[in-house]
Design a protein around this motif. Structure first.
Motif, PDB file in Angstrom:
ATOM      1  N   ALA A 197      34.470  28.409  38.584  1.00 18.78           N
ATOM      2  CA  ALA A 197      34.469  29.163  37.282  1.00 18.78           C
ATOM      3  C   ALA A 197      35.695  30.320  37.211  1.00 18.78           C
ATOM      4  O   ALA A 197      35.729  30.949  38.079  1.00 18.78           O
ATOM      5  N   ALA A 198      36.313  29.896  36.228  1.00 18.20           N
ATOM      6  CA  ALA A 198      37.715  30.876  36.072  1.00 18.20           C
ATOM      7  C   ALA A 198      37.359  32.098  35.801  1.00 18.20           C
ATOM      8  O   ALA A 198      37.977  33.278  36.246  1.00 18.20           O
ATOM      9  N   THR A 199      36.339  32.503  35.344  1.00 17.10           N
ATOM     10  CA  THR A 199      35.752  33.872  34.755  1.00 17.10           C
ATOM     11  C   THR A 199      35.756  34.669  36.243  1.00 17.10           C
ATOM     12  O   THR A 199      36.078  35.986  36.289  1.00 17.10           O
ATOM     13  N   VAL A 200      35.230  34.103  37.198  1.00 18.36           N
ATOM     14  CA  VAL A 200      34.996  34.580  38.687  1.00 18.36           C
ATOM     15  C   VAL A 200      36.329  34.649  39.238  1.00 18.36           C
ATOM     16  O   VAL A 200      36.483  36.121  39.885  1.00 18.36           O
ATOM     17  N   ARG A 201      37.230  33.827  39.430  1.00 11.35           N
ATOM     18  CA  ARG A 201      38.372  33.843  39.995  1.00 11.35           C
ATOM     19  C   ARG A 201      39.115  34.905  39.349  1.00 11.35           C
ATOM     20  O   ARG A 201      40.003  35.438  40.082  1.00 11.35           O
ATOM     21  N   GLN A 202      39.281  35.201  37.843  1.00  9.12           N
ATOM     22  CA  GLN A 202      39.667  36.112  37.316  1.00  9.12           C
ATOM     23  C   GLN A 202      39.339  37.597  37.800  1.00  9.12           C
ATOM     24  O   GLN A 202      40.183  38.523  37.805  1.00  9.12           O
ATOM     25  N   SER A 203      38.145  37.756  37.784  1.00  8.13           N
ATOM     26  CA  SER A 203      37.592  38.897  38.382  1.00  8.13           C
ATOM     27  C   SER A 203      38.061  39.515  39.762  1.00  8.13           C
ATOM     28  O   SER A 203      38.326  40.490  39.992  1.00  8.13           O
ATOM     29  N   ILE A 204      38.234  38.483  40.621  1.00  8.22           N
ATOM     30  CA  ILE A 204      38.838  38.564  41.855  1.00  8.22           C
ATOM     31  C   ILE A 204      40.255  38.883  41.900  1.00  8.22           C
ATOM     32  O   ILE A 204      40.829  39.818  42.368  1.00  8.22           O
ATOM     33  N   ALA A 205      40.864  38.204  40.866  1.00  6.37           N
ATOM     34  CA  ALA A 205      42.359  38.550  40.811  1.00  6.37           C
ATOM     35  C   ALA A 205      42.767  39.949  40.294  1.00  6.37           C
ATOM     36  O   ALA A 205      43.495  40.375  40.519  1.00  6.37           O
ATOM     37  N   VAL A 206      41.783  40.402  39.456  1.00  5.21           N
ATOM     38  CA  VAL A 206      41.980  41.926  38.968  1.00  5.21           C
ATOM     39  C   VAL A 206      41.269  42.962  39.856  1.00  5.21           C
ATOM     40  O   VAL A 206      41.423  44.199  39.554  1.00  5.21           O
TER      41      VAL A 206
END
Length: 132
Positions: free
Chosen positions: A91-100
């Motif tokens: 899920a891109a939303t999960v990876r995005q949260s890790i990215a920030v």
């Protein structure tokens, strides 16, 4: 200390700010967290929201849907293993949260900077750049 799943729910659903805040800041035994996760799925995000929830419980929450994993990915005190796991989430939303996430290890950010999703790659690059 929160002593049961039902006590946590009563605190979380309370209109009294002091009681509501207890649901976010008080500890509970592992058995209480597990009971909440298993019997009350609607409260899984609130388990992740608690400031004292053990990393072991955060890891268990990763067994559920992307919404719950995304909530976990916002936590700063994840284990390295959880940062890695969530950085590779479908899920891109999960990876995005890790990215920030301000505590994501630099090498994981560097890997996310190559993510196929341009927004994730950009976020990871910016987050890594702030640390240089």
């Amino acid at each position: 200390m929160i002593h049961s799943a039902e006590e946590f729910i009563a605190l979380r659903d309370s209109d009294n700010k002091e009681e509501y805040d207890r649901s976010a800041f008080e500890e509970a035994p592992l058995a209480v967290w597990r009971d909440l996760i298993q019997r009350y799925p609607d409260y899984r995000p609130w388990v992740a929201h608690n400031k004292t929830v053990p990393v072991e419980i955060l890891a268990e929450l990763c067994n559920y849907g992307p919404d719950i994993r995304q909530f976990v990915a916002t936590k700063r005190r994840l284990s390295r293993e959880l940062f890695i796991l969530l950085s590779q989430d479908p899920a891109a939303t999960v990876r995005q949260s890790i990215a920030v996430n301000k505590k994501t290890p630099l090498d994981i950010l560097q890997s996310l900077a190559k993510d196929e999703d341009a927004d994730i790659a950009d976020s990871a690059t910016r987050n890594a750049g702030k640390r240089a």
